[in-house]
Every structure is written in structure tokens, then in C-alpha cells.
Design a protein around this motif. Sequence first.
Motif, mmCIF file in Angstrom:
data_model
loop_
_atom_site.group_PDB
_atom_site.id
_atom_site.type_symbol
_atom_site.label_atom_id
_atom_site.label_comp_id
_atom_site.label_asym_id
_atom_site.label_seq_id
_atom_site.Cartn_x
_atom_site.Cartn_y
_atom_site.Cartn_z
ATOM 1 N N PHE A 13 42.006 46.112 38.900
ATOM 2 C CA PHE A 13 43.161 46.973 39.139
ATOM 3 C C PHE A 13 43.944 46.594 40.391
ATOM 4 C CE2 PHE A 13 40.252 50.317 37.079
ATOM 5 C CZ PHE A 13 40.638 49.931 35.811
ATOM 6 N N LEU A 14 43.407 45.654 41.170
ATOM 7 C CA LEU A 14 44.094 45.260 42.397
ATOM 8 C C LEU A 14 45.392 44.521 42.065
ATOM 9 C CD1 LEU A 14 41.059 44.016 44.508
ATOM 10 C CD2 LEU A 14 42.362 46.134 44.834
ATOM 11 N N MET B 70 34.835 42.364 46.710
ATOM 12 C CA MET B 70 36.173 42.490 47.286
ATOM 13 C C MET B 70 36.163 43.350 48.543
ATOM 14 S SD MET B 70 38.797 40.988 45.926
ATOM 15 C CE MET B 70 39.256 40.108 44.436
ATOM 16 N N GLY B 71 35.100 44.140 48.716
ATOM 17 C CA GLY B 71 35.081 45.086 49.817
ATOM 18 C C GLY B 71 36.123 46.160 49.658
ATOM 19 N N SER B 72 36.402 46.531 48.410
ATOM 20 C CA SER B 72 37.456 47.498 48.107
ATOM 21 C C SER B 72 36.896 48.632 47.274
ATOM 22 C CB SER B 72 38.594 46.810 47.342
ATOM 23 O OG SER B 72 39.516 47.753 46.841
ATOM 24 N N THR C 113 36.789 37.653 44.824
ATOM 25 C CA THR C 113 36.751 37.808 46.286
ATOM 26 C C THR C 113 38.172 37.896 46.837
ATOM 27 O OG1 THR C 113 36.864 35.440 46.790
ATOM 28 C CG2 THR C 113 34.670 36.359 46.320
ATOM 29 N N PRO C 114 38.317 38.367 48.084
ATOM 30 C CA PRO C 114 39.644 38.383 48.703
ATOM 31 C C PRO C 114 40.297 36.997 48.736
ATOM 32 C CG PRO C 114 38.149 39.770 49.950
ATOM 33 C CD PRO C 114 37.314 39.055 48.922
ATOM 34 N N ARG D 208 44.152 35.586 47.305
ATOM 35 C CA ARG D 208 45.154 34.762 48.000
ATOM 36 C C ARG D 208 45.503 33.530 47.158
ATOM 37 N NH1 ARG D 208 42.032 36.524 52.495
ATOM 38 N NH2 ARG D 208 40.772 34.637 52.557
ATOM 39 N N VAL D 209 44.497 32.943 46.515
ATOM 40 C CA VAL D 209 44.763 31.813 45.634
ATOM 41 C C VAL D 209 45.654 32.254 44.466
ATOM 42 C CG1 VAL D 209 43.713 30.144 44.054
ATOM 43 C CG2 VAL D 209 42.645 30.607 46.266
ATOM 44 N N ALA D 210 45.374 33.420 43.913
ATOM 45 C CA ALA D 210 46.153 33.935 42.785
ATOM 46 C C ALA D 210 47.610 34.145 43.190
ATOM 47 C CB ALA D 210 45.551 35.249 42.294
#
Length: 225
Positions: free
Chosen positions: A28-29, A20-22, A211-212, A216-218
Motif C-alpha cells: 500500500f506504500l 520496511m519499518g512501516s 525494503t526502503p 528508492r530503486v522503484a
Amino acid sequence: MKEHNTDYVIIVAGGRGLRMGSDVPKQFLPICGRPVLMRTIERFMEYSPEMRVILVLPRDQQGYWRELCGHYGFSTDYQLADGGETRFHSVRNGLALIPADADGVVGVHDGVRPFPSVDVIGRCYEEARCMGAVIPVVPVVETLRHVTDGTVPRGDYRLVQTPQAFDIRLLCQAYSQDYSDAFTDDASVVEAMGHEITLVEGNRENIKITTPWDLRVAEAVINQP
């Protein structure tokens, strides 16, 4: 819904969010203002308010999870188990919280799959009462190619999802085995004992968020009419 023995779900959420690069672990996002993991748990409670939830988290993430629960007013009852060295060990830790004399079905689900349909959850649990070991799958819609042998017939393959549902005693017996690198999911652990796995139809929206792009799909899934 018919009365039956106690059912459990072990929700495994041990990701670190590296893809995720987070700095925040992916479970938890937020998706449309609510953390992924809360949406996942709530889907199982929608299927059955009596479902016993066992959440498996790395110990160093448990404090942050509790903070999120307070912030979002998340009050669903659950038991908490420590994450293990591998997914196998995490599931084993979750199983240890189920009473030895429990009789019913236990599902094992990825914490970052917030969209299993209630129908799919129901199919998995109800079929597991008869067959003992059930996994949801969806057809492969893209062409598959083996890296050395060329294109393979996609009709021979299925994509495996969760929840994977099992008779409680069967899964506990399976997880008494020694760990093997061949154990890629719960079904593979049960298959190692020679038990057949039953396939049921999954739902395409039941994506695993890693992934990011998946986030967006979610959001699109949640916002669809």
C-alpha cells in the motif's frame, strides 16, 4: 492481440511491511504518488484490458485497500479473495474464484512487483498456452558462494520472478495437493506433480519491493527517461 480463452491473474499481496519499518503494509506504500499494488494491477491491464484480476489480501487489510481505491479513484474491476495461512493457501483461495470449466491461462504474481514489462507478461502467457507452465527468470550477475562448499558457477543459476503462468486446469490440479514446506513458489507446486517448467526471459526492473532501498530503486525506475 489475438483472441483467446479467458485469462486470469492472481495477485498475492499479504505483506506486513516489517522490513520496511512501516505500520503500512508494503503493498500500500506509494511510489511517486501511487500505491505499489495499484501500479502492479495496472501493468496487467496494460497487457490485456480483458484480463480477469483476482486480488488476494488478508481480511484485515481489505477495508484499508477499499479506502485507498476510493481516495485514488481506482476503478479497475477485480475479485477479492482472503489471504491464507501461507502463500500456498492464499493462491489456493484465489484459484477457488475461477470457474471450474474455465479454459485459458492463469498467472500468479507478487503484489509488490509493480514492474513486470508488458513484453514479459506476454511471453509468460503466450508460452504457457503451449507449454503449460512458465516462469520468467533473469541471469545471476554476482558471484554466488555456498556457505560450506565455496563459490559455485553462477551460470548454472537463474533468479526467478513472477508472473508465473500456467494452464488453468493444470494449476488447479497442482493446488489440490496437500501443502508441503517444499512449495516455495507456484512452479514448485506444479513440479511436484512431475510437470516440466519452461523458463522465459524476465526483465531486470521487475524487482520485489521489500525494503526502503527497494522503494528508492522503484522511484528511479519510474523517473527514468
